[in-house]
Design an enzyme around this catalytic site. Sequence first.
Site, PDB file in Angstrom:
ATOM      1  N   SER A  52       1.150  -1.363  -0.067  1.00 32.48           N
ATOM      2  CA  SER A  52      -0.247   0.381  -0.050  1.00 32.48           C
ATOM      3  C   SER A  52       1.153   1.531  -0.034  1.00 32.48           C
ATOM      4  O   SER A  52       2.190   1.045   0.457  1.00 32.48           O
ATOM      5  CB  SER A  52      -1.250  -0.540   1.431  1.00 32.48           C
ATOM      6  OG  SER A  52      -1.828  -1.337   0.937  1.00 32.48           O
TER       7      SER A  52
HETATM    8  N1  SAH Z   1      -0.715  -5.110   3.598  1.00 35.12           N
HETATM    9  C1  SAH Z   1       0.418  -5.585   2.768  1.00 35.12           C
HETATM   10  C2  SAH Z   1      -0.429  -5.300   1.359  1.00 35.12           C
HETATM   11  C3  SAH Z   1      -1.418  -5.640   1.281  1.00 35.12           C
HETATM   12  S1  SAH Z   1      -2.237  -6.802   0.221  1.00 35.12           S
HETATM   13  C4  SAH Z   1       1.783  -4.754   3.185  1.00 35.12           C
HETATM   14  O1  SAH Z   1       2.156  -4.271   3.838  1.00 35.12           O
HETATM   15  O2  SAH Z   1       1.947  -4.750   1.579  1.00 35.12           O
HETATM   16  C5  SAH Z   1      -3.397  -7.478   0.034  1.00 35.12           C
HETATM   17  C6  SAH Z   1      -2.732  -8.668   0.657  1.00 35.12           C
HETATM   18  O3  SAH Z   1      -4.637  -9.146   0.726  1.00 35.12           O
HETATM   19  C7  SAH Z   1      -2.813  -9.450  -0.425  1.00 35.12           C
HETATM   20  O4  SAH Z   1      -1.192 -10.019  -0.629  1.00 35.12           O
HETATM   21  C8  SAH Z   1      -3.785 -10.750  -0.562  1.00 35.12           C
HETATM   22  O5  SAH Z   1      -2.878 -11.891  -1.499  1.00 35.12           O
HETATM   23  C9  SAH Z   1      -4.460 -10.941   1.102  1.00 35.12           C
HETATM   24  N2  SAH Z   1      -5.324 -11.030   0.556  1.00 35.12           N
HETATM   25  C10 SAH Z   1      -6.630 -11.372  -0.379  1.00 35.12           C
HETATM   26  N3  SAH Z   1      -7.616 -11.726   0.252  1.00 35.12           N
HETATM   27  C11 SAH Z   1      -7.361 -12.787   1.583  1.00 35.12           C
HETATM   28  C12 SAH Z   1      -7.407 -13.331   2.366  1.00 35.12           C
HETATM   29  N4  SAH Z   1      -8.976 -13.726   1.988  1.00 35.12           N
HETATM   30  N5  SAH Z   1      -6.929 -14.045   3.439  1.00 35.12           N
HETATM   31  C13 SAH Z   1      -6.110 -13.095   3.490  1.00 35.12           C
HETATM   32  N6  SAH Z   1      -5.169 -12.920   2.717  1.00 35.12           N
HETATM   33  C14 SAH Z   1      -5.396 -12.046   1.705  1.00 35.12           C
END
Ligand code: SAH
Length: 205
Positions: A52
């Site tokens: 993000s």
């Molecule tokens: N917080 C992260 C960025 C998040 S991007 C950082 O600091 O880099 C969103 C992430 O959520 C992605 O890696 C995606 O694979 C994950 N995601 C999506 N759906 C999910 C779920 N149901 N359970 C766990 N992770 C999930």
Amino acid sequence: MFQLTLRRRGISDQAVLRTMEEVPREVFVELRDRADAYRDSALAIACGQTISQPFVVAYMTEQLQLQKGHRVLEIGTGSGYQAAILSRLSKQVLTIERYRTLAEGARKRLEKLGYFNIEVLVGDGFDVPAGAGDFDRIMVTAAMEQIPDALIRRLEPGGILIAPVGPHQAVQTLVRVVRTGSGFDRKELVDVRFVPALPGIAREL
Ligand code: SAH
């Protein structure tokens, strides 16, 4: 410069600003993006996901009003950057990621940096293991069409959850839910864009 940009955009919590300054974002981005690590933009990471934008990380963190004793759940580990920020301001962080590759990458990075109060779990944030208990704070970093009741119920009394809510592949709204004595207070904050939260553990690595 980094802190100045965040301040200018309205982040005022000193502890959050200090933590944003302390955690080296360049370690969490892809090698090719190192020069851009402190620009205020989201960047692509493995598995088609994103780390993000720093402002959004700082804003969501500020909204959680973290205290040193808090147990925090993050859904969507991605690079591990947001988990690192959360861990510096709380007691313990459990972060869940559906891609094994991302979870393992994040785990290695966080260990190397000496952030030992973070547990990275490969799993589905729509199905948080009951054994993980309840949390003082919950942060969802992937867009949910709606926040599952089961997730909100994992908040301790007085707990706060923040999540991007809205349609996938479009603009979502950051929603903050506070568990009060009598129920839940819900407030819509600002518009954001996140990658979608998808159910289940990813089949691809
Ligand atoms: N917080 C992260 C960025 C998040 S991007 C950082 O600091 O880099 C969103 C992430 O959520 C992605 O890696 C995606 O694979 C994950 N995601 C999506 N759906 C999910 C779920 N149901 N359970 C766990 N992770 C999930």
